[in-house]
Design a protein around this motif. Sequence first.
Motif, short mmCIF file in Angstrom:
data_model
loop_
_atom_site.label_atom_id
_atom_site.label_comp_id
_atom_site.label_asym_id
_atom_site.label_seq_id
_atom_site.Cartn_x
_atom_site.Cartn_y
_atom_site.Cartn_z
N VAL A 259 -4.35 8.24 24.27
CA VAL A 259 -3.24 8.72 23.30
C VAL A 259 -3.76 9.85 22.60
CG1 VAL A 259 -1.98 7.89 21.46
CG2 VAL A 259 -2.32 6.52 23.57
N ALA A 260 -5.26 9.67 21.95
CA ALA A 260 -5.59 10.76 21.14
C ALA A 260 -5.55 12.09 22.02
CB ALA A 260 -7.17 10.33 20.80
N SER A 261 -6.14 12.06 23.35
CA SER A 261 -6.15 13.41 24.03
C SER A 261 -4.82 13.95 24.19
CB SER A 261 -6.84 12.87 25.58
OG SER A 261 -6.87 14.16 26.23
N LEU A 262 -3.92 13.25 24.55
CA LEU A 262 -2.38 13.67 24.87
C LEU A 262 -1.80 14.14 23.50
CD1 LEU A 262 0.24 14.00 26.54
CD2 LEU A 262 0.67 11.35 25.76
N ALA A 263 -2.20 13.66 22.25
CA ALA A 263 -1.76 13.89 21.03
C ALA A 263 -2.48 15.21 20.50
CB ALA A 263 -2.09 12.93 19.89
N SER A 264 -3.71 15.47 20.81
CA SER A 264 -4.49 16.69 20.74
C SER A 264 -3.68 17.87 21.32
CB SER A 264 -5.80 16.36 20.89
OG SER A 264 -6.43 15.56 20.06
N GLY A 265 -3.60 17.55 22.80
CA GLY A 265 -3.02 18.59 23.64
C GLY A 265 -1.52 19.10 22.86
N ILE A 266 -0.58 18.13 22.43
CA ILE A 266 0.65 18.39 22.21
C ILE A 266 0.65 19.21 20.72
CG2 ILE A 266 2.87 17.53 21.11
CD1 ILE A 266 2.64 15.27 23.25
N TYR A 267 -0.53 18.58 19.82
CA TYR A 267 -0.72 19.20 18.53
C TYR A 267 -1.14 20.64 18.65
CZ TYR A 267 -2.56 19.68 13.69
OH TYR A 267 -2.86 20.20 12.52
N ASN A 268 -2.28 20.78 19.60
CA ASN A 268 -2.52 22.32 19.65
C ASN A 268 -1.50 23.29 20.46
OD1 ASN A 268 -5.09 21.80 18.69
ND2 ASN A 268 -5.87 20.96 20.84
N GLN B 97 12.05 27.35 14.55
CA GLN B 97 10.56 27.04 14.02
C GLN B 97 10.49 25.55 13.65
OE1 GLN B 97 9.36 29.53 10.72
NE2 GLN B 97 7.70 30.19 12.05
N SER B 98 11.61 24.95 12.88
CA SER B 98 11.52 23.51 12.49
C SER B 98 11.61 22.70 13.80
CB SER B 98 12.91 23.24 11.86
OG SER B 98 12.96 24.12 10.64
N ILE B 99 12.21 22.97 14.86
CA ILE B 99 12.19 22.15 16.04
C ILE B 99 10.97 22.12 16.68
CG2 ILE B 99 13.17 21.86 18.21
CD1 ILE B 99 15.74 22.33 17.11
N LEU B 100 10.38 23.38 16.85
CA LEU B 100 8.92 23.58 17.40
C LEU B 100 7.98 23.00 16.81
CD1 LEU B 100 8.86 27.36 18.98
CD2 LEU B 100 9.16 25.05 20.19
N LEU B 101 7.85 22.77 15.36
CA LEU B 101 6.82 22.23 14.58
C LEU B 101 6.94 20.63 14.70
CD1 LEU B 101 6.96 24.32 11.03
CD2 LEU B 101 5.11 24.00 12.94
N PHE B 102 8.17 20.08 14.97
CA PHE B 102 8.32 18.58 15.19
C PHE B 102 7.24 17.81 16.02
CE2 PHE B 102 10.61 14.70 16.45
CZ PHE B 102 10.77 14.20 15.21
N PRO B 103 7.33 18.28 17.23
CA PRO B 103 6.26 17.78 18.05
C PRO B 103 4.78 17.87 17.46
CG PRO B 103 7.57 19.05 19.40
CD PRO B 103 8.03 19.25 18.01
N ALA B 104 4.40 18.72 16.91
CA ALA B 104 2.92 18.88 16.30
C ALA B 104 3.07 17.73 15.12
CB ALA B 104 2.69 20.21 15.85
N ILE B 105 4.14 17.79 14.18
CA ILE B 105 3.93 16.80 13.13
C ILE B 105 3.92 15.37 13.78
CG2 ILE B 105 5.56 15.92 11.20
CD1 ILE B 105 6.90 18.39 10.85
N VAL B 106 4.57 15.04 14.74
CA VAL B 106 4.73 13.70 15.14
C VAL B 106 3.13 13.46 16.01
CG1 VAL B 106 5.48 12.02 17.00
CG2 VAL B 106 7.14 13.65 15.53
N ALA B 107 2.71 14.24 16.51
CA ALA B 107 1.44 14.14 17.20
C ALA B 107 0.15 14.20 16.24
CB ALA B 107 1.15 15.52 18.02
N SER B 108 0.49 14.68 15.21
CA SER B 108 -0.73 14.69 14.07
C SER B 108 -0.88 13.14 13.57
CB SER B 108 -0.46 15.47 13.01
OG SER B 108 0.80 14.96 12.32
N TYR B 109 0.01 12.18 13.93
CA TYR B 109 -0.27 10.96 13.59
C TYR B 109 -1.10 10.16 14.50
CZ TYR B 109 3.96 10.98 10.25
OH TYR B 109 4.39 11.79 9.10
#
Length: 450
Positions: free
Chosen positions: A307-316, A286-298
Motif C-alpha cells: 500500500v505504501a509503495s503504490l501510494a508513493s508511486g501515485i503521489y510522485n 490542475q485540480s483533478i490531477l492534484l486529487f490522486p496525489a492528495i488521496v495518496a498522501s494519506y
Amino acid sequence: MKRSAWRYLWKSEDIRKKLLITLLLLVLYRLAANIPVPGIDREVIRSIVQAPGAAGTLFGLLDLLSGGTISRFSILAMGVYPYITAQIILQLLVPIIPALERKMKENPREGQKWMEKWTIILTVPMALLSAIGQINIFNSLAGQTGQTVLSYTYGFSGASLLPTLTTLISMMAGTMLGIWLGQLISEYGIPNQGLSLIIFSGIVAGIPSNLISLWSDRQNAWWLTLLILVVLVLVIFAIVFVQQGRRNVPVLFPGRRVGNRMSMPVRSNLPLMINMAGMIPLIFAQSILLFPAIVASYFVNSQTPWVASLASGIYNTFSGQGAWYAVMYFLMVVAFTFFYTDVLFAQQNYGETLKRQGAQIPGVLRGPATQKYLTKVQRRITLPGAFFLGFVAVLPYIMHAFLPASARNAGLFLISAAGLLIVVGVVRDTFTIIETELKLHGYDENLIKG
C-alpha cells in the motif's frame, strides 16, 4: 490634433472615486492575507515549503493556485476559489437539469439573481470542504517528517472540537471576506471586476518573493532574468492575440418598416471567440490531477508495504513532476477546453436568439439548424485555442527540461500559466472598462481636439 482620453483620468471625480475605492479595498484584502489561521504552526509550514521532491512541488502548485497565501497559511489561504468552484458547478448543472435551463431561458434577469443567490449558498459547504481538505493535506505532508501542521490535536471530538472548529470557521470567514470585498469593488469601484481583481492582486503579490528566489542564484540570475523577460513578452503577446481572436459569422437581419417604406436587410457579423473558456480549463485540469496525489498522501506512511509503495508511486506521478505529468496536464487542458466551451455555447443558444430576432445565417435554416451550424464552427475554432492553452500550461515543464540542473529551482516563472492568463485578461478588461467610463463622462479621445 487628437489627445488620449486617459490624460483626463484623474479629472473625473466619479472615476477618481471608483479607482481610490478599488485600491483601498485591495489594500484591505492584502492586509487580511497576512493574518494567520489560529492554531497553525508556521515553522512546520515553512519546512514543507522548503522540502525537496514531490512534497515541495505539490505544496508549490497549491500555493500558486492561492496566490501565495498558503505559504503563510492566512485566513485567506483558500482565496475566493470555493466561490468560483460553486459558480462552475451551477453553470454545469443548468444544461443537465431541464427545470433550471427553462428558468434561465424564460427570465434571464431572474435566473441570474437565482444563480447569484445559490452560488453564495453553495460556497459555504464548498469552503468548509476545502478547509478540511487543506488541513488534511498539510497534516499528511508534515506527517512524512514526523510533524503536524497544527499546534493542537486535530479532531471533532472531546477537547479537540473547539480549536478545530475555530480553525475551520476562520478559514471559511476569510473566504467570505474575500468574496464580500470583491462584490464591494464591483459595486462601488471598477464595475464587474471585483473577484477578478481580488485574484489578480493575490497573483501579483507573489512576484516579489519569486524575484528574490530568482536572484538568490547569483550564478544564473542575469541570463535567467533576460530569459524570463523574453518568454513573458512572447507569451503575453500570444495570449492577447489568441484571446482577441474571433471568427465572424455573417448574419442577415430583416429590414424594418418605416412609414410606408421597408428598409433593406442589414448585414452584420456574429463574432465567435477562439478561446471562450478562458483559464477555467487550467484550474479544472490542475485540480483533478492534484486529487490522486492528495488521496495518496494519506497512505504514503501505511504499515502495509505494498500500500505504501503504490501510494508513493501515485503521489510522485501526480505531484507535478516529470514528463508524464506534463503530458497528462496538456491532454486534460485540451479536453476540458472543448467540454467547457460546449457547455457555455449550448447555454447561450444563438440559434433560438437569432430566430426570435428574425435573423438568419445565409444558406442555413433558422432555429436548431443554425445552432448546429454555429456549434460546428465553434468547435473548429476552439481547436487552436485549446492547443494554445495546453501549450501555455506545460510551458514551465518544457523550459525546465532544457535548463541546466542548477537553474531549475531558481523561480523561473514569476507567474503560473493560469495566473498569467488571469493577469493579462484582468488588465485588458480593466483598461476597457475604464476607457468606457471615460467616454460616458465625455472624455472621448475622438472628440477632444487640441
